[in-house]
Design a protein around this motif. Structure first.
Motif: not given
Length: 205
Positions: A175-177, A180, A186
Motif C-alpha cells: 500500500d503506497q499511500e 507514505r 516511496t
C-alpha cells in the motif's frame, strides 16, 4: 532414464528463468511497472561484461561483479529520473518509455556489436559436466547458474524480511499511500527496488 534427464535439465534451465523473472517481478510488484526492455537490459549487461573482459582480461566472475553494481546504479538513477516521471504522468506512459528504451538498446547493440553472435570464453567449463549416473550428467555451467539463482533468491528473501529497507519495500508494494503516511520515502524505496531489479537482470544476462 531419459525422462529423469529431461526433468533435471528443465530444473537447471528453470534457474536461469528465475534469474530473469526475479528483477521483472520486483519492478512490477513494487513500482507497478512492466519493463518491456527487461530482456534488452539483460543482453546489454552481457555485452558490457564482454567489453570489460576484452579490455581488462579479467575472469568472467569478476566481470559480473563489476557489471552488476553498475546496473544497480543505473536502475536507481533510471527509476528516479525516467520511470518515476513517466509514472507521474500515467502508468501507460511507462509502457511507451520502456518500449522506446528497448528499441534504442537493440539498435545500439546492433550498431556497436553487429548481428554476429558473441560468447564468453570460459574454457573447458563450457563443455564439462558432472556425471551423476551413466545416463545422467549435469553441465557445470547450468549447475553454476542454478546455484546462483537459488542463492540470489534466498538472499533477496532474507533482505526483504530482515532489513529495514526490505520491510519498507514490502510496505510500499502492499500500500503506497499507507507507506507514505507512515513516513516511508516511496520514491527512494522505488529506486532501491529498481536497483535490485537491474542488478539481478545484469547477473542473469
Amino acid at each position: 532414464m531419459n525422462w529423469v534427464n529431461a526433468i533435471v535439465q528443465g530444473i537447471m534451465l528453470g534457474g536461469l528463468y528465475a534469474l530473469f523473472a526475479c528483477g521483472l517481478s520486483i519492478l512490477f510488484g513494487v513500482v507497478r511497472v512492466v519493463n518491456l526492455a527487461h530482456g534488452d537490459f539483460a543482453v546489454l549487461a552481457a555485452y558490457l561484461a564482454l567489453v570489460v573482459i576484452s579490455t581488462t582480461h579479467v575472469p568472467v566472475l569478476l566481470a559480473v561483479i563489476i557489471v552488476a553494481p553498475l546496473f544497480a546504479v543505473l536502475g536507481y538513477v533510471g527509476q528516479r529520473l525516467v520511470i518515476q516521471r513517466s509514472l507521474d504522468v500515467s502508468p501507460l506512459t511507462t509502457l511507451l518509455v520502456t518500449f522506446g528504451l528497448s528499441v534504442v538498446i537493440q539498435n545500439a547493440l546492433l550498431v556497436f556489436f553487429s548481428a554476429d553472435s558473441h560468447s564468453f570464453d570460459v574454457g573447458a567449463l563450457i563443455s564439462a559436466s558432472l556425471r551423476v549416473t551413466p545416463e545422467l550428467s549435469i553441465g557445470y555451467v547450468s549447475l553454476i547458474i542454478f546455484v546462483t539463482a537459488v542463492v540470489l533468491l534466498i538472499s533477496l528473501q532474507l533482505f526483504l524480511s530482515n532489513t529495514a529497507i526490505g520491510r519498507q519495500i514490502r510496505a510500499a508494494a502492499d500500500d503506497q499511500e499507507a507507506a507514505r503516511i507512515a513516513g516511508v520515502d516511496t520514491r527512494h524505496v522505488f529506486g532501491i527496488a529498481a536497483a535490485i531489479a537491474f542488478g539481478t537482470v545484469a547477473i542473469a544476462g
